[in-house]
Design a protein around this motif. Structure first.
Motif, PDB file in Angstrom:
ATOM      1  N   UNK A 288      -3.859   7.038  -9.540  1.00  0.00           N
ATOM      2  CA  UNK A 288      -4.356   5.833  -8.900  1.00  0.00           C
ATOM      3  C   UNK A 288      -3.626   5.693  -7.753  1.00  0.00           C
TER       4      UNK A 288
ATOM      5  N   UNK B 127      -4.052  -0.678 -11.770  1.00  0.00           N
ATOM      6  CA  UNK B 127      -2.670  -0.181 -11.894  1.00  0.00           C
ATOM      7  C   UNK B 127      -1.593  -1.068 -12.369  1.00  0.00           C
TER       8      UNK B 127
ATOM      9  N   UNK C  65      -0.893   7.578 -19.787  1.00  0.00           N
ATOM     10  CA  UNK C  65      -0.928   6.300 -18.793  1.00  0.00           C
ATOM     11  C   UNK C  65      -0.161   6.576 -17.540  1.00  0.00           C
TER      12      UNK C  65
ATOM     13  N   UNK D 177      -1.707   6.232 -13.868  1.00  0.00           N
ATOM     14  CA  UNK D 177      -1.053   5.390 -12.806  1.00  0.00           C
ATOM     15  C   UNK D 177      -0.691   6.361 -11.625  1.00  0.00           C
TER      16      UNK D 177
ATOM     17  N   UNK E  99      -7.608  -1.557 -16.704  1.00  0.00           N
ATOM     18  CA  UNK E  99      -7.983  -0.412 -15.920  1.00  0.00           C
ATOM     19  C   UNK E  99      -7.517  -0.701 -14.312  1.00  0.00           C
TER      20      UNK E  99
ATOM     21  N   UNK F 105      -4.337  -1.297 -21.527  1.00  0.00           N
ATOM     22  CA  UNK F 105      -4.788  -0.315 -20.610  1.00  0.00           C
ATOM     23  C   UNK F 105      -6.190  -0.411 -20.233  1.00  0.00           C
TER      24      UNK F 105
ATOM     25  N   UNK G  67      -2.101  -0.929 -16.049  1.00  0.00           N
ATOM     26  CA  UNK G  67      -1.699   0.122 -17.061  1.00  0.00           C
ATOM     27  C   UNK G  67      -0.087   0.552 -16.694  1.00  0.00           C
ATOM     28  N   UNK G  68       0.608   0.001 -15.710  1.00  0.00           N
ATOM     29  CA  UNK G  68       1.849   0.060 -15.816  1.00  0.00           C
ATOM     30  C   UNK G  68       2.480  -0.658 -16.895  1.00  0.00           C
TER      31      UNK G  68
END
Lengths: 97, 506, 254
Positions: free
Chosen positions: A88, B163, A81, A85, B161, B158, B166-167
């Motif tokens: 991205x 940010x 993960x 991040x 997809x 997650x 996912x954070x």
């Protein structure tokens, strides 16, 4: 008995150290390392529990083995993960420039 | 208090099937990896799963006693037992119904092969983890089951997809891992002091000594992190709001309940000698704070899914009123409170899943879920708004929904135990929930101004099945209200002397 | 504490909480830790009754090593769920886009460095043999599926680091490898029901053989999943470094 005590104290110490790290260290990789240190503390306590006079209890050993695999899985997922991040964020920054 | 007479009926062989079936479904969906066939087989598997659980429910009622199933044939201290009693069967029932609806909803929701090839295996592994947690009779096994639930939930969040999702997933994963470690440390201490991992055996031998306090404290901190009780709730809203809609539904309806279930087991049964009245009241106090804070944050939320997620924080607060209500007065009042909370869990699971499905449908249809822009949405999303309204009525506690009965039972048990302040909390909580539910509904029913209707009309048609699934769950909350007796009667099959260990505390 | 997560390498090492709060928290955690130690000291360790029962039942378990007996017979259900945990992470980390290659694909980069060639010719075959030995020895000495899987995964990762071969994790064969351990475990758990009446209750005569079957399948799955985890992390990290020249500068300087 004293040997048992040393292991338990070390284990709890590592657990507490990791706990502090998870709470107060900002960087995500350090947080992950801190969680793993905490985990090792728990495993140490379990292993100390396994030793008895005359016999060694196999059950905590099995628990530690299971715990290690779970810790590996959790750490890998967190790392994935994190990298995701980070990737991205970099592409977003690149696009905004 | 020993385990009640163990009667082995043929239906007990369904117990390992309840866990094995989702595992097989996961393997199957991973191997098939074709979106259409995965979805079809998943609906088939979910239907079989429902049939199996319904069979378990009816046989449990016939047998009238707690079931134990010795996996591996070794029996309690050496092997691992599956245990089924009234409390766990009610949770199993809620899981099954929600899983059936969410599976059908997801079959229409997820379209891209990148998402479906991961979603279906992860989804079935999550279901296996939930069932394993509700059936487990072993402290360490619960750790592994909670870990399955935690990691698969993180992976499912997650899937969204972007940010922010996912954070949120990463934060959720860190909290989950930390919680599991605290829980494992507690279990290690219990094993060290009492030499067994079986919950029933532990509840017979545990004494109120410092090491039990320490173990209970660690276990509680770990599970409270996972259940997101107020000061530890920070991870829940972004994770539940950021996940894909069907995942949000399952997370809010089921996943947080699993850790609450384990927590209730430890406080009321396994470690009850170490549970002081003050500590139980403290849990209730945090629950009350969670109700108010959750409602307040929901009223201020800008996005529909975030509002629903904060409403989960508030509703989780009600569950924690269980602890003070069992604290003061012995087993009889305690079992009434437990029945109320078990019923509330089911009612909330149905309502919240329906609500997230409706929110997901609206978001998919409009392309956004900002609350301010929902004006007049009822004109093109009538079914979703209606679903949202029924589910909202259940959350507020309006008759004839399940939520009404649940609040009624809680109020009764608060009156019986003479703790009037909890009555005030329950009633105020209902009023505040009404504020944020009506905030959405009033906007949705307000007619759009003429010039706006052309700019923000419906953009995407959404599959009928998605709306039907949410609607079915909303209907189920009402049906639940009419069948309260049926569900509550399962609480008589209670359990490893669940509350018999709780002496009236001084 | 969890609201701010830092990802940058050069980020400040600690959160921006004030020193006072941090100091107080450190003291609190220290105190709680000491209380934990005291509570542990205060309690007698429980008598090893369960250990005795486990050791007494070993003759029925089909293996001689007590830890293996606990992992794969007495508490085999835990191990079953644990393999499911690994599968979750593997599914989560599967690559998104599919390359249209077979399970293993070789490129033209033939390794020429003598150390690399030595690694491929000696270390990797040895690791595979070591892994098989660990798997076999698990029946009567420390060892077993996890140790064997880890060593096998080490060999696989070393082989992938040579960069000549690539694995395509989306092939049916790859997914079959991932699911093999769990599938075999569940199937064995179910097939023993007619014989003994309980899931996971192996008939005493076949216990050793069934455990070996499960362990072989689990070893392959564990090794494959671990390779996938490492490979995917490395791939993503590489992908991230390549388009950004600023990122590689630091590496060149060092």
């Amino acid at each position: 008995m004293s040997q048992d005590l040393i292991y338990c104290t070390t284990g709890i110490g590592l657990f507490a150290l990791g706990l502090y790290g998870v709470l107060f260290v900002a960087h995500i990789l350090r947080k992950l390392i801190a969680i793993n240190i905490s985990g090792i503390g728990v495993f140490l306590v379990l292993l100390a529990t396994a030793k008895h006079e005359g016999v060694v209890d196999p059950v905590p050993h099995a628990m530690v083995l299971t715990g290690i695999v779970v810790a590996v899985a959790g750490t890998a997922l967190c790392l994935w993960l994190t990298v995701n991040i980070h990737c991205r964020q970099i592409t977003q920054q690149g696009e905004s420039k | 208090m020993g385990a009640p007479g163990i009667v082995m009926t043929s239906a007990q062989h369904f117990l390992p099937l309840v866990i094995g079936l989702p595992l097989l479904a996961a393997v199957f969906c991973l191997l098939v990896s074709n979106s259409r066939w995965s979805a079809r087989f998943s609906i088939l598997f979910a239907s079989i799963h429902t049939l199996v659980v319904m069979q378990v429910l009816s046989s449990l009622r016939d047998s009238g006693s707690v079931w134990r199933y010795e996996l591996g044939g070794w029996g309690a201290p050496l092997g691992i037992d599956l245990v089924l009693d009234g409390f766990s069967v009610i949770l199993l029932f809620a899981t099954t119904i929600v899983v059936l609806c969410v599976t059908t909803y997801s079959a229409a929701y997820f379209k891209t092969p990148q998402q479906t090839s991961r979603f279906w295996p992860l989804w079935w592994l999550l279901v296996a983890g939930l069932n394993a947690a509700f059936l487990s009779g072993d402290a360490f096994n619960l750790y592994v089951a909670l870990e399955i639930i935690g990691l698969s939930s993180v992976a499912l969040v997650a899937l969204a997809g972007n940010v922010s999702a996912i954070t949120a997933a990463l934060r959720y994963a860190l909290v989950g891992l930390l919680g599991s470690l605290c829980y494992l440390m507690g279990v290690a201490l219990l094993y060290r002091a009492y030499g067994t991992l079986d919950l029933a055996l532990l509840s017979q031998t545990v004494q109120g000594t410092p090491i039990t306090w320490a173990a209970l404290a660690l276990i509680s901190v770990g599970l409270l992190l996972k259940t997101a009780l107020l000061p530890l709730h920070f991870w829940l809203p972004p994770a539940h709001a950021g996940a894909p809609a069907p995942v949000s539904a399952a997370l809010s309806a089921l996943v947080v309940k699993a850790s609450f279930y384990v927590l209730a087991r430890f406080w009321l049964d396994v470690c009850s000698p170490a549970a002081s009245a003050d500590a139980l009241n403290l849990l209730g106090f945090f629950g009350a704070c969670a109700i108010f804070w959750g409602c307040f944050a929901a009223c201020r939320a800008k996005r529909l899914k975030l509002l629903v997620a904060y409403s989960t924080v508030a509703q989780l607060g009600y569950l924690f009123l269980l602890f003070p209500l069992t604290a003061a007065y012995g087993p009889s009042a305690g079992s009434a409170a437990l029945a109320a909370v078990a019923y509330l869990i089911v009612a909330h699971a149905f309502a919240k899943a329906a609500m997230f499905m409706a929110a997901g449908s609206i978001q998919l249809a409009c392309g956004y879920d900002d609350i301010d822009r929902l004006r007049g949405v009822v004109s093109h999303q009538p079914i979703s708004v209606f679903t949202f309204a029924i589910a909202g009525a259940s959350l507020i506690g309006l008759p004839p929904t399940g939520g009404f009965i649940a609040k009624w039972l809680l109020l009764n048990s608060a009156i019986d135990s003479g703790q009037w302040w909890w009555i005030a909390v329950i009633l105020c909580g209902g009023l505040f929930s009404a504020i944020y539910i009506f905030r959405v509904l009033i906007l949705a029913f307000t007619a759009r101004q003429g010039e706006q209707s052309s700019s923000g009309g419906p953009t995407h048609p959404i599959p009928q099945t998605m709306m039907a699934c949410g609607f079915m769950l909303a209907i189920a909350t009402v049906a639940l209200g009419f069948n309260a007796e049926w569900l509550l009667s399962y609480m008589d099959i209670n359990l490893i002397g669940f509350l018999a260990g709780t002496e009236p505390l001084p | 504490m969890f609201n701010k997560l830092e990802f940058e390498e050069n980020a400040k090492k600690t959160t921006r909480t004030s020193r006072l709060i941090k100091g107080l928290s450190a003291v609190t955690i220290g105190l709680l830790g000491s209380m934990l130690v005291l509570s542990v000291i205060s309690a007698e360790k429980a008598a090893p009754e369960l250990a005795q029962t486990a050791l007494d039942s070993i003759s029925l378990s089909g293996v001689e090593n007590p830890v293996t007996a606990v992992l794969l017979n007495f508490r085999s259900y835990d191990t079953l769920l644990e393999i499911a945990v690994l599968l979750i992470v593997a599914v989560a980390m599967m690559p998104e886009s599919s390359r249209n290659t077979s399970l293993t694909a070789a490129n033209s980069r033939v390794p020429t460095h003598p150390v690399l060639i030595g690694l491929i010719r000696c270390v990797i075959p040895l690791s595979v043999i070591l892994s098989a030995y660990l798997l076999w020895t698990g029946a009567y000495a420390p060892g077993g599926a996890f140790q064997a899987g880890a060593v096998l995964a080490g060999a696989g990762v070393a082989l992938l680091l040579v960069k000549r071969w690539q694995l395509n994790y989306l092939r049916l064969s790859a997914r079959a490898f991932m699911a093999l351990g769990l599938a075999v475990f569940v199937i064995v758990a179910a097939t023993v029901i007619p014989a003994t009446g309980r899931a996971l209750n192996y008939p005493a005569d076949y216990a050793g053989a069934l455990i070996l079957i499960i362990e072989v399948a689990a070893t392959l799955s564990i090794a494959f999943v671990l390779i996938l985890l490492v490979d995917q992390l490395l791939n993503m990290a590489n992908k991230q470094v390549k388009p950004q020249d600023t990122q590689t500068e630091g590496l060149d300087k060092s």
